[in-house]
Each structure stands twice: as C-alpha cells, then as structure tokens.
Design an enzyme around this catalytic site. Structure first.
Site, mmCIF file in Angstrom:
data_model
loop_
_atom_site.group_PDB
_atom_site.id
_atom_site.type_symbol
_atom_site.label_atom_id
_atom_site.label_comp_id
_atom_site.label_asym_id
_atom_site.label_seq_id
_atom_site.Cartn_x
_atom_site.Cartn_y
_atom_site.Cartn_z
ATOM 1 N N GLY A 73 42.227 21.529 152.661
ATOM 2 C CA GLY A 73 41.900 21.406 154.128
ATOM 3 C C GLY A 73 41.313 20.040 154.712
ATOM 4 O O GLY A 73 41.339 19.298 153.822
ATOM 5 N N GLY A 121 43.431 24.986 150.133
ATOM 6 C CA GLY A 121 44.344 25.631 151.022
ATOM 7 C C GLY A 121 45.623 25.578 150.649
ATOM 8 O O GLY A 121 46.115 26.550 151.047
ATOM 9 N N GLU A 144 36.615 22.840 144.457
ATOM 10 C CA GLU A 144 35.569 22.807 145.596
ATOM 11 C C GLU A 144 34.295 22.716 145.031
ATOM 12 O O GLU A 144 33.595 22.127 145.903
ATOM 13 C CB GLU A 144 35.686 24.102 146.435
ATOM 14 C CG GLU A 144 36.978 24.200 147.277
ATOM 15 C CD GLU A 144 38.042 24.841 146.487
ATOM 16 O OE1 GLU A 144 39.205 24.838 147.122
ATOM 17 O OE2 GLU A 144 37.985 25.016 145.155
ATOM 18 N N ASP A 152 37.516 29.262 148.102
ATOM 19 C CA ASP A 152 37.812 30.084 148.964
ATOM 20 C C ASP A 152 39.350 30.482 149.304
ATOM 21 O O ASP A 152 39.852 30.544 147.996
ATOM 22 C CB ASP A 152 37.158 29.788 150.483
ATOM 23 C CG ASP A 152 37.873 28.447 151.088
ATOM 24 O OD1 ASP A 152 38.399 27.729 150.034
ATOM 25 O OD2 ASP A 152 37.719 28.498 152.233
#
Length: 356
Positions: A73, A121, A144, A152
């Site tokens: 992202g 992402g 991450e 996530d």
C-alpha cells in the site's frame, strides 16, 4: 476512477490491471476504490464469466523489467495521515478491506497472476482469488513488522490457516517465499513459467469456462520448496504465542538458522510482533472473513497512529537508515494492556463494514 488501475472486458472475461509501475503497483485509496467499483459492476453482469487480475508492464514496456505484481500500500501516505488525525489512513484501510472482502466472497472465478513482488496489499488481492498463479519470479511476503505494522488485508485469516507454525514465522519475520514455496504451502494454486503467462491469459479469455484445464496444462513442476526443509525447526522455535517465549527459545538454540532468525526479529517492532501473534491466534478461531476484516480494521486504525509505525516508516521509507528506535524496544516492555488497547473494538459508527 484512476489510470493507476486499468479495467476492461475482453470476450467474456473482465480484466483488472494494476498500472502504477513506478511504485511496483503499490495501492492507493483510488486504486482500491476503482477495483471495488469494477468488481461490483461485473458481479451481476451476465456477460462476464471470470475476472483476471495482473499488473501492467514496466514503464518502458519491457516485461523482463517488471518488478512485481503489487508491493503493498501507499505507506508514505498512511504515515503522513497517522501523524495527524489518521482520517486518510482509515479511509484507505476501509476501502482496501472492502475490496479484499469483495474478492473473498466473489462468486465468479477470479485469477490472480502473482508474477514478481507480491507483498502486503498484493497478498490481500491475490489470496482471496480462486486461482493464484505463481512463477519463478514470485516473491510473496508480509513484511509489515519491519515498519511497525502487522500482516493485515486478511493476514490473520490466511496465515493462521497454514500448517504448523508457518504462519507465525512468516508474520513475525516477513520472510519472502518464492513461487515454489507458495505452491507447496497452498498460497498458490498453480506454478507456471512466466514465459507462459501471456498464453495462459489468452487461452482463458478465449475459453473462461476451462480455467482449471488451461492452468493445469500450462503448469510445470516447480523447484524444491526450500522452506519445507526447516518446517520442523519453525514448528519448534516458533511454537509459542508469547513473543518473549519465542525469543527465549531462539536464544537457547545455538544453531546458525535459529540465531539468524533471532537477529532478524531483533530488528522488528516488538509491539507489532505481539499484535501479529494475537491476530493469528484469534484469526484461526474466526468463523467469518467479515469478522476478520472488522477486527483488522480496528487494529489498523489504532496502530497507524502509534509511534512504532511512524518511526518504522521514517527509518525504512523516508530516511532509509534502517535503524528504527522502537518504543518499547523489547518484547517485555509491551504490556498486555497496550495490546488490549490496540485490539479494542471501534464503536458501531466507526467500525468497518463490508460493501453492500
């Protein structure tokens, strides 16, 4: 709409092509919204039999220079927002997770081509798809914790469902899997040479009702999945859901591999490593992907405004000194109360909801 996502219909097949090659197709809010809108438009379109998702070529059009499917992202934007009121960051997560959820629940066949870098992402786009094609170029990871975030986009769901303690290992370390390893772990459904991808896409467009046969026909035997050679070590060394116990186990093992993992974990955010372990512990118990997304949104809304994320982005993305100063700096300093705060559910007015 945005030129960073190209959508089209060819024959009976709809196509989504990520088109931000200068950023390895890292996702923006507008890109997620464009994908969500396209998927919704095609959902009830009887002329669309399947959806293909890939990335556009490199800036000069040379496919050999295309570095990846999706690098994640727009981290810089998230940090800038998190340093203020967090509104733009929450808007990004809300839209991205709706797109992830739409893919997860999509009835029509979806095919993701994970050629090259597939991180963050990009994992959230590809893993919900029915068909997930890896190649010799695939490098899949959820890195991450190195920037004070957590895996996530459904990471708590997907990683917690891998065999043994593989998911915990991947979540904590951010280890990069190659295409053969993705296939062996079930993260990919097929392994094709990258040179065969154009043929695969053309054949699917010509006959979208034969996707299984087409991908099976073009698949080749992958190299050995090297991650399997250390699977038993991973199960033993990463057996605990308590980060302090993982560190203690690694510290007690004099082996080179264990010590390499210990050295690596010492560079990651203790706070978000603990978040990751709890996310996977609870994720495997989730009965519905909607619940997973709702929890990850609440966690993300909190984490994006905390010190470790802002510091991780500074160290890795902005200043590039790769020397983040985590706070607290050790696992012992991250109290259960802090983790409970991060996992606190949002109010009904603030909570994530799926797209209608």
């Amino acid at each position: 709409m945005t030129d960073d996502v190209l959508t089209s219909i060819q024959g009976d097949v709809a196509r989504i092509r990520l088109n931000r090659p200068g950023a390895i197709h890292a996702l923006t809010t507008a890109m997620c919204a464009a994908m969500l809108d396209a998927l919704e438009a095609w959902r009830l379109d009887l002329a669309v039999a399947a959806v293909l998702i890939d990335h556009a070529p490199s800036l000069d059009g040379d496919p050999r220079k295309s570095r990846g499917f999706c690098a994640g992202g727009d981290i810089r934007m998230l940090a800038e927002s998190g340093a203020k009121d967090g509104v733009a960051a929450r808007a990004f997560f809300h839209t991205e997770y709706r797109m992830n959820h739409k893919l997860f629940t999509y009835v029509k066949p979806t095919v993701a081509f994970m050629d090259g870098i597939t991180m963050g992402g990009g994992v959230g786009i590809s893993l919900p798809c029915r068909y997930r094609v890896a190649t010799e170029n695939t490098r899949l990871a959820m890195p991450e914790t190195g920037i004070g975030l957590f895996p996530d986009v459904g990471g708590g769901w997907y990683l917690s469902r891998l065999g043994g303690r593989m998911g915990q290992f991947l979540a904590l370390t951010g280890h990069r899997l190659d295409g053969a390893e993705c296939l062996a772990l079930g993260l990919a459904t097929h392994y094709l040479p990258s040179a065969s991808l154009d043929e695969a896409k053309a054949r699917i467009i010509a006959d979208p009702r034969s996707i299984d046969a087409i991908l099976d026909d073009l698949s080749v035997a992958p190299p050995a999945a090297t991650i399997l050679a250390v699977a038993d070590e991973i199960d033993r060394l990463f057996a605990s859901d308590k980060l302090e116990e993982v560190f203690a186990t690694l510290e007690a093992d004099p082996g080179d591999w264990a010590q390499a993992q210990l050295k690596l974990l010492r560079t990651k955010s203790p706070q978000t490593m603990k978040v990751s372990l709890r996310l996977l512990h609870e994720g495997v118990l989730m009965q519905d992907f909607t619940d997973e997304m709702r929890q990850e949104y609440a966690v993300g809304a909190h984490v994006v405004q905390r010190h470790d994320f802002l510091e991780g982005v500074r160290a890795v993305i902005i200043d590039k000194d790769n020397a983040p100063k985590w706070n607290p700096p050790t696992p012992e300093g991250v109290t259960p109360h802090v983790i409970d705060q991060i996992f606190a559910p949002l109010s009904d007015a603030e909570a994530w909801t799926p797209h209608d």
